[in-house]
Design a protein around this motif. Structure first.
Motif, PDB file in Angstrom:
ATOM      1  N   ASP A  60      30.113  43.093  37.264  1.00 38.72           N
ATOM      2  CA  ASP A  60      30.310  43.056  37.837  1.00 38.72           C
ATOM      3  C   ASP A  60      31.547  43.280  39.136  1.00 38.72           C
ATOM      4  OD1 ASP A  60      31.602  39.050  39.004  1.00 38.72           O
ATOM      5  OD2 ASP A  60      30.642  41.115  40.206  1.00 38.72           O
ATOM      6  N   VAL A  61      31.945  43.381  40.078  1.00 39.32           N
ATOM      7  CA  VAL A  61      33.206  44.173  40.436  1.00 39.32           C
ATOM      8  C   VAL A  61      34.532  43.599  40.240  1.00 39.32           C
ATOM      9  CG1 VAL A  61      34.742  44.307  42.286  1.00 39.32           C
ATOM     10  CG2 VAL A  61      32.040  44.687  42.907  1.00 39.32           C
ATOM     11  N   GLN A  62      35.480  44.533  39.258  1.00 40.59           N
ATOM     12  CA  GLN A  62      36.414  43.643  38.662  1.00 40.59           C
ATOM     13  C   GLN A  62      38.224  44.611  39.735  1.00 40.59           C
ATOM     14  OE1 GLN A  62      37.623  41.090  36.619  1.00 40.59           O
ATOM     15  NE2 GLN A  62      39.474  41.880  37.687  1.00 40.59           N
ATOM     16  N   PRO A  63      38.439  44.278  40.776  1.00 38.06           N
ATOM     17  CA  PRO A  63      39.959  44.702  40.417  1.00 38.06           C
ATOM     18  C   PRO A  63      40.909  45.374  40.026  1.00 38.06           C
ATOM     19  CG  PRO A  63      38.903  42.224  42.145  1.00 38.06           C
ATOM     20  CD  PRO A  63      38.667  42.365  40.788  1.00 38.06           C
ATOM     21  N   ALA A  64      41.587  46.308  39.850  1.00 37.87           N
ATOM     22  CA  ALA A  64      42.158  46.496  39.451  1.00 37.87           C
ATOM     23  C   ALA A  64      43.489  46.221  39.996  1.00 37.87           C
ATOM     24  CB  ALA A  64      42.308  47.705  39.143  1.00 37.87           C
ATOM     25  N   GLY A  81      33.244  49.356  38.398  1.00 36.77           N
ATOM     26  CA  GLY A  81      32.222  47.943  38.257  1.00 36.77           C
ATOM     27  C   GLY A  81      31.006  47.716  38.879  1.00 36.77           C
ATOM     28  N   GLY A  82      31.298  48.503  40.351  1.00 42.13           N
ATOM     29  CA  GLY A  82      30.721  48.202  42.144  1.00 42.13           C
ATOM     30  C   GLY A  82      31.347  48.641  43.085  1.00 42.13           C
ATOM     31  N   ALA A  83      30.484  48.814  43.852  1.00 49.36           N
ATOM     32  CA  ALA A  83      31.251  48.792  45.431  1.00 49.36           C
ATOM     33  C   ALA A  83      31.875  47.626  46.208  1.00 49.36           C
ATOM     34  CB  ALA A  83      30.269  49.635  46.309  1.00 49.36           C
ATOM     35  N   LEU A  84      32.995  48.239  46.377  1.00 45.32           N
ATOM     36  CA  LEU A  84      33.640  46.559  47.351  1.00 45.32           C
ATOM     37  C   LEU A  84      33.312  46.549  48.900  1.00 45.32           C
ATOM     38  CD1 LEU A  84      37.449  47.134  47.156  1.00 45.32           C
ATOM     39  CD2 LEU A  84      36.088  45.684  46.032  1.00 45.32           C
ATOM     40  N   ASP A  85      32.106  47.844  49.677  1.00 45.71           N
ATOM     41  CA  ASP A  85      31.802  47.192  50.916  1.00 45.71           C
ATOM     42  C   ASP A  85      30.781  46.722  51.030  1.00 45.71           C
ATOM     43  OD1 ASP A  85      30.380  51.391  51.057  1.00 45.71           O
ATOM     44  OD2 ASP A  85      32.477  50.092  51.040  1.00 45.71           O
ATOM     45  N   CYS A 133      44.680  40.255  44.564  1.00 44.39           N
ATOM     46  CA  CYS A 133      43.943  40.676  45.298  1.00 44.39           C
ATOM     47  C   CYS A 133      42.789  40.242  44.930  1.00 44.39           C
ATOM     48  CB  CYS A 133      43.066  42.557  45.860  1.00 44.39           C
ATOM     49  SG  CYS A 133      43.209  43.433  44.057  1.00 44.39           S
ATOM     50  N   ALA A 134      41.580  39.968  45.326  1.00 46.01           N
ATOM     51  CA  ALA A 134      39.791  39.422  44.416  1.00 46.01           C
ATOM     52  C   ALA A 134      38.713  39.630  45.163  1.00 46.01           C
ATOM     53  CB  ALA A 134      40.297  38.092  44.376  1.00 46.01           C
ATOM     54  N   THR A 135      38.016  39.317  44.855  1.00 42.33           N
ATOM     55  CA  THR A 135      36.650  39.590  45.214  1.00 42.33           C
ATOM     56  C   THR A 135      35.712  39.041  45.172  1.00 42.33           C
ATOM     57  OG1 THR A 135      35.825  41.387  43.768  1.00 42.33           O
ATOM     58  CG2 THR A 135      36.596  42.120  45.286  1.00 42.33           C
ATOM     59  N   ASN A 189      35.651  35.047  42.694  1.00 42.93           N
ATOM     60  CA  ASN A 189      34.885  35.299  41.618  1.00 42.93           C
ATOM     61  C   ASN A 189      36.280  35.807  40.615  1.00 42.93           C
ATOM     62  OD1 ASN A 189      33.707  36.736  42.230  1.00 42.93           O
ATOM     63  ND2 ASN A 189      31.957  35.570  42.321  1.00 42.93           N
ATOM     64  N   SER A 190      36.666  37.287  41.278  1.00 38.75           N
ATOM     65  CA  SER A 190      36.831  38.174  40.502  1.00 38.75           C
ATOM     66  C   SER A 190      38.646  38.694  40.829  1.00 38.75           C
ATOM     67  CB  SER A 190      36.620  39.808  40.762  1.00 38.75           C
ATOM     68  OG  SER A 190      35.315  39.221  40.146  1.00 38.75           O
ATOM     69  N   TRP A 191      39.585  38.785  39.966  1.00 34.83           N
ATOM     70  CA  TRP A 191      40.382  38.267  40.371  1.00 34.83           C
ATOM     71  C   TRP A 191      41.784  40.080  39.697  1.00 34.83           C
ATOM     72  CZ3 TRP A 191      43.289  35.724  43.739  1.00 34.83           C
ATOM     73  CH2 TRP A 191      42.652  34.563  44.494  1.00 34.83           C
ATOM     74  N   GLY A 192      42.076  40.605  40.270  1.00 35.09           N
ATOM     75  CA  GLY A 192      43.591  41.324  40.053  1.00 35.09           C
ATOM     76  C   GLY A 192      44.182  40.977  39.225  1.00 35.09           C
ATOM     77  N   GLN A 193      45.605  41.846  38.446  1.00 30.06           N
ATOM     78  CA  GLN A 193      46.304  41.180  37.960  1.00 30.06           C
ATOM     79  C   GLN A 193      47.191  40.938  39.394  1.00 30.06           C
ATOM     80  OE1 GLN A 193      47.713  44.458  35.258  1.00 30.06           O
ATOM     81  NE2 GLN A 193      47.260  42.568  33.415  1.00 30.06           N
ATOM     82  N   GLY A 194      48.210  40.272  39.338  1.00 29.51           N
ATOM     83  CA  GLY A 194      49.797  40.137  40.846  1.00 29.51           C
ATOM     84  C   GLY A 194      49.935  41.518  40.647  1.00 29.51           C
TER      85      GLY A 194
END
Length: 127
Positions: free
Chosen positions: A1-5, A26-30, A95-97, A115-120
């Motif tokens: 799964d796409v994971q924001p940094a 883990g994947g493209a944000l496009d 940020c989140a995807t 459903n995927s969140w980066g650190q604040g």
């Protein structure tokens, strides 16, 4: 799964600017919705901006005209340019995807559609 940094914030004076970056692994944000949220103590996390495509951008009223969301596909990164910062913009920014939508049925940039969140990261605006 796409994971924001992580998102890198900072301390700025009122009227100043920052560019927040949200890279992903883990994947493209496009073609995915990428949202920006912020949270202050005692308050719920608020969606402030989101991008699905260049023709599908969202901003809440409080940031319209001051914040600009963009995407660099080559770097797999979404940016939030934040200008004319004010003390009330002080918050933890995330940020989140998710899927392909930025908003819920109430047309709100809602945490429920991501459903995927980066650190604040803390953005502090001094007066």
């Amino acid at each position: 799964d796409v994971q924001p940094a992580g998102v890198w914030g900072g301390l700025v004076q009122a009227g100043g600017s920052l560019r927040l970056s949200c890279a992903a692994s883990g994947g493209a944000l496009d073609y995915r919705a990428v949202g920006w949220f912020r949270q202050t103590p005692g308050k719920e996390r608020e969606g402030i901006s989101c991008i699905v495509s260049l023709d599908d951008l969202y901003y809440v009223d409080s940031v319209k005209g001051r914040f600009a969301i963009s995407r660099d596909s080559a770097k797999n990164t979404v940016y939030l340019q934040v200008n004319n910062l004010q003390p009330e913009d002080t918050a933890l920014y995330y940020c989140a995807t998710g899927g392909n939508y930025c908003t819920d049925r109430s047309d709100i940039i809602s945490t429920s559609v991501f459903n995927s969140w980066g650190q604040g990261t803390l953005v502090t605006v001094s007066s």
